[in-house]
Design a protein around this motif. Structure first.
Motif, PDB file in Angstrom:
ATOM      1  N   GLN A 119     112.432  90.690  29.252  1.00 20.05           N
ATOM      2  CA  GLN A 119     113.010  89.459  29.796  1.00 20.05           C
ATOM      3  C   GLN A 119     114.382  89.727  30.417  1.00 20.05           C
ATOM      4  O   GLN A 119     115.188  90.493  29.904  1.00 20.05           O
ATOM      5  N   ILE A 120     114.638  89.068  31.538  1.00 16.12           N
ATOM      6  CA  ILE A 120     115.954  89.210  32.165  1.00 16.12           C
ATOM      7  C   ILE A 120     116.901  88.201  31.534  1.00 16.12           C
ATOM      8  O   ILE A 120     116.716  87.001  31.651  1.00 16.12           O
ATOM      9  N   SER A 121     117.897  88.721  30.821  1.00 16.38           N
ATOM     10  CA  SER A 121     118.879  87.829  30.206  1.00 16.38           C
ATOM     11  C   SER A 121     120.270  88.164  30.730  1.00 16.38           C
ATOM     12  O   SER A 121     121.273  87.742  30.174  1.00 16.38           O
ATOM     13  N   ASP A 122     120.285  88.945  31.798  1.00 17.73           N
ATOM     14  CA  ASP A 122     121.558  89.351  32.371  1.00 17.73           C
ATOM     15  C   ASP A 122     122.070  88.226  33.270  1.00 17.73           C
ATOM     16  O   ASP A 122     121.393  87.810  34.217  1.00 17.73           O
ATOM     17  N   GLU A 123     123.243  87.712  32.929  1.00 18.95           N
ATOM     18  CA  GLU A 123     123.763  86.514  33.579  1.00 18.95           C
ATOM     19  C   GLU A 123     123.853  86.651  35.098  1.00 18.95           C
ATOM     20  O   GLU A 123     123.422  85.766  35.843  1.00 18.95           O
ATOM     21  N   SER A 124     124.372  87.795  35.557  1.00 21.66           N
ATOM     22  CA  SER A 124     124.567  87.925  37.011  1.00 21.66           C
ATOM     23  C   SER A 124     123.221  87.996  37.737  1.00 21.66           C
ATOM     24  O   SER A 124     123.049  87.433  38.818  1.00 21.66           O
ATOM     25  N   GLN A 125     122.265  88.661  37.076  1.00 19.46           N
ATOM     26  CA  GLN A 125     120.939  88.750  37.699  1.00 19.46           C
ATOM     27  C   GLN A 125     120.300  87.368  37.816  1.00 19.46           C
ATOM     28  O   GLN A 125     119.688  87.036  38.831  1.00 19.46           O
ATOM     29  N   ILE A 126     120.459  86.571  36.771  1.00 19.51           N
ATOM     30  CA  ILE A 126     119.856  85.241  36.775  1.00 19.51           C
ATOM     31  C   ILE A 126     120.547  84.351  37.801  1.00 19.51           C
ATOM     32  O   ILE A 126     119.915  83.595  38.536  1.00 19.51           O
ATOM     33  N   LYS A 127     121.873  84.490  37.856  1.00 26.30           N
ATOM     34  CA  LYS A 127     122.630  83.682  38.806  1.00 26.30           C
ATOM     35  C   LYS A 127     122.132  83.949  40.231  1.00 26.30           C
ATOM     36  O   LYS A 127     121.958  83.037  41.030  1.00 26.30           O
ATOM     37  N   GLU A 128     121.884  85.194  40.513  1.00 24.69           N
ATOM     38  CA  GLU A 128     121.402  85.590  41.839  1.00 24.69           C
ATOM     39  C   GLU A 128     120.085  84.885  42.205  1.00 24.69           C
ATOM     40  O   GLU A 128     119.949  84.329  43.287  1.00 24.69           O
ATOM     41  N   VAL A 129     119.164  84.900  41.226  1.00 21.49           N
ATOM     42  CA  VAL A 129     117.866  84.249  41.455  1.00 21.49           C
ATOM     43  C   VAL A 129     118.059  82.752  41.665  1.00 21.49           C
ATOM     44  O   VAL A 129     117.488  82.155  42.582  1.00 21.49           O
ATOM     45  N   VAL A 130     118.884  82.136  40.839  1.00 25.15           N
ATOM     46  CA  VAL A 130     119.122  80.697  40.925  1.00 25.15           C
ATOM     47  C   VAL A 130     119.657  80.332  42.314  1.00 25.15           C
ATOM     48  O   VAL A 130     119.175  79.400  42.971  1.00 25.15           O
ATOM     49  N   LYS A 131     120.644  81.090  42.766  1.00 24.65           N
ATOM     50  CA  LYS A 131     121.234  80.829  44.084  1.00 24.65           C
ATOM     51  C   LYS A 131     120.174  80.909  45.173  1.00 24.65           C
ATOM     52  O   LYS A 131     120.085  80.053  46.054  1.00 24.65           O
ATOM     53  N   LYS A 132     119.365  81.961  45.090  1.00 29.38           N
ATOM     54  CA  LYS A 132     118.343  82.181  46.097  1.00 29.38           C
ATOM     55  C   LYS A 132     117.346  81.017  46.132  1.00 29.38           C
ATOM     56  O   LYS A 132     117.027  80.475  47.195  1.00 29.38           O
TER      57      LYS A 132
END
Ligand code: ADP
Ligand code: ZN
Ligand code: MG
Length: 479
Positions: free
Chosen positions: A416-429
């Protein structure tokens, strides 16, 4: 006359192979699936002069089965010879029990078709030896006999004709199978023939005497048994309506054709010329012996059910589902203990595991992954390593090719991806690509949030931590 005026009457004779290590009258192994004629000796091959010795475990297991089905135990029992000729029976007689079976007059409780509890009486349970097996043309050279099964211990459980529909027959057989598994006297693997039923069927008009029965022998699939009963019921009603009578005979059920065919007229007891087995001593049991077995009976499903409801907080329905199979109940207890999360184990068993068993049409006993595997899977969800949707994929893998869940997710790259910056990137996209949903959300359509989270899950192939996704979307949408 209407079809509805008739009632079907069913009596079942179940043969269960006992899970003793050795055969009933010799020390050959009982193991299934060995090469032909590798577990044989002079006794089970019936060589002249070879003498049987009764395996004590067989008596113990039969008494266990009798106690678990509310039978009274016969303290003065014996073995008898049942004489008949068949190429898989080298002695030309089967050692069985005739007038003094080990267990008498029991009952099993099942649900009837109106949802009420009903007792199906058990006439008797006796011990006997299995015959060998004929392989017809399997090796390209006519019929060959394999005596590995010759002398494997059986109990035969004979019900009274108390069953009144194919659904009741199904419930009776499943209950009996589960009881034998709970007391650990038989593995009841139907596909290996260790649980098989002779099905006796007749029809009559309610209030009138029972009709003449026909018998279908050695059936080992619940589905075929139900179909065969339904077919036979209708066939008999039709015959009677035509003014014909029913012949008492043995029938063969053809699963492909969905029909029964006549095999032979029924033998009567006198055809078997039963007499006491002169090579074995009588079986005398003391009160103490029987009581010791009773004391050591394992916990039965009803008691486990109460414990799950009262101590573990499961619902009545969930506990009933789980305890309907000893295998699932054991799986539940072990995986619950290891993971510490009984509730989650219960949910997995009653939803996804039940669904897969159903889809694959397999019994719980055919599950190959361990309780530890299931517990590990739940721990991985609980500590945030994988999402529930990934966990479902891991479960599929566990059914196909069981190994440690950690290995599966590493191998498949499912962490599971729990890395904040990675998730933020997906959310923005996702926000950029879905203007409309953003507008919808701001206009008060809460459902749009679910859609956005779904899109983010899709982009990460289900690997994003759903809780973090939710929080981050909300944060961004509030801006
Ligand atoms: P056998 O070994 O000759 O088949 P058993 O007495 O061992 O005879 O078994 C008879 C079986 O048939 C029992 O399970 C019994 O419940 C069932 N049975 C007896 N009479 C009827 C009937 N009229 N209709 C349906 N089943 C019956
Ligand atoms: Zn042997
Ligand atoms: Mg019979």
């Amino acid at each position: 006359m209407e079809k509805d005026d008739y009632e079907v009457v069913i009596g079942l004779e179940v043969h269960a192979e006992l899970s003793t290590k050795t055969k009933i009258f010799c020390s050959c192994k009982t193991e299934f699936g060995a090469d032909p004629n590798t577990h044989i000796c002079p006794v089970c091959m019936a060589l002249p002069g070879a003498l049987p010795v009764l395996n004590e475990k067989v008596v113990e297991y039969a008494v266990k089965a009798g106690l678990a089905t509310n039978c009274s135990i016969e303290k003065n029992s014996k073995n008898d010879r049942k004489n008949y000729f068949y190429p898989d029976l080298p002695k030309s007689y089967q050692i069985s029990q005739y007038d003094k079976p080990l267990c008498n007059n029991g009952y099993i409780e099942i649900e009837d078709d109106n949802g009420n509890t009903k007792k199906v009486r058990i006439l008797r349970i006796h011990i006997e030896e299995d015959a060998g097996k004929l392989n017809h043309n399997e090796f390209g050279v006519g019929s060959l006999v394999d005596l590995n099964r010759s002398g494997v211990p059986l109990i035969e459980i004979v019900s009274e004709p108390d069953i009144r529909s194919e659904a009741e027959a199904d419930r009776y057989l499943k209950k009996l199978k589960s009881i034998l598994q709970y007391v650990e006297v038989s593995d009841c693997k139907m596909q290996e023939g260790s649980f098989r039923a002779d099905v006796n069927v007749s029809v009559h008009k309610k209030g009138e005497p029972l009709g003449t029965r026909t018998e279908m022998k050695n059936m080992n699939s619940f589905k075929s048994i139900s179909r065969a009963i339904e077919y036979e019921k209708n066939r008999q009603i039709e015959e009677l309506e035509k003014g014909n009578s029913i012949i008492q005979e043995t029938l063969r059920w053809d699963d492909l054709e969905g029909k029964t065919f006549s095999m032979r007229n029924k033998e009567e007891a006198e055809d078997y010329r039963y007499f006491p087995e002169p090579d074995l001593v009588a079986i005398k049991l003391s009160e103490e012996y029987i009581e010791n077995i009773r004391k050591d009976l394992p916990e039965m499903p009803e008691s486990r059910r109460d414990r799950y409801i009262n101590k573990l907080g499961l619902s009545e329905k969930d506990s009933k589902n789980i305890t309907s199979s000893k295998f699932l109940s054991d799986l539940f207890e072990k995986a619950g203990e290891i993971s510490g999360n009984y509730k989650a184990v219960c949910n997995w068993i009653n939803s996804d595991i039940a669904r897969i068993l159903n889809e694959k049409e397999i019994d719980p006993e055919q599950i190959k992954f361990s309780a530890e595997n299931l517990a590990d899977l739940i721990k991985l969800i609980d500590n945030g390593t994988i999402s529930t949707s990934i966990a479902k994929k891991v479960l599929d893998e566990l059914f196909e090719n069981p190994r440690k869940p950690e290995e599966i997710i590493k191998e498949k790259g499912w962490i599971q991806i729990s890395d904040e910056s990675q998730i933020k990137e997906v959310v923005k996209k996702v926000l950029e690509e879905n203007e409309q949903s953003v507008q919808d959300y701001k206009a008060g359509k809460d459902r749009a949030l679910g859609y956005l989270v779904g899109q983010a899950m899709k982009q990460t192939k289900g690997k994003a931590n759903p809780k973090m996704l939710n929080e981050m979307f909300l944060e961004e949408l509030k801006k």
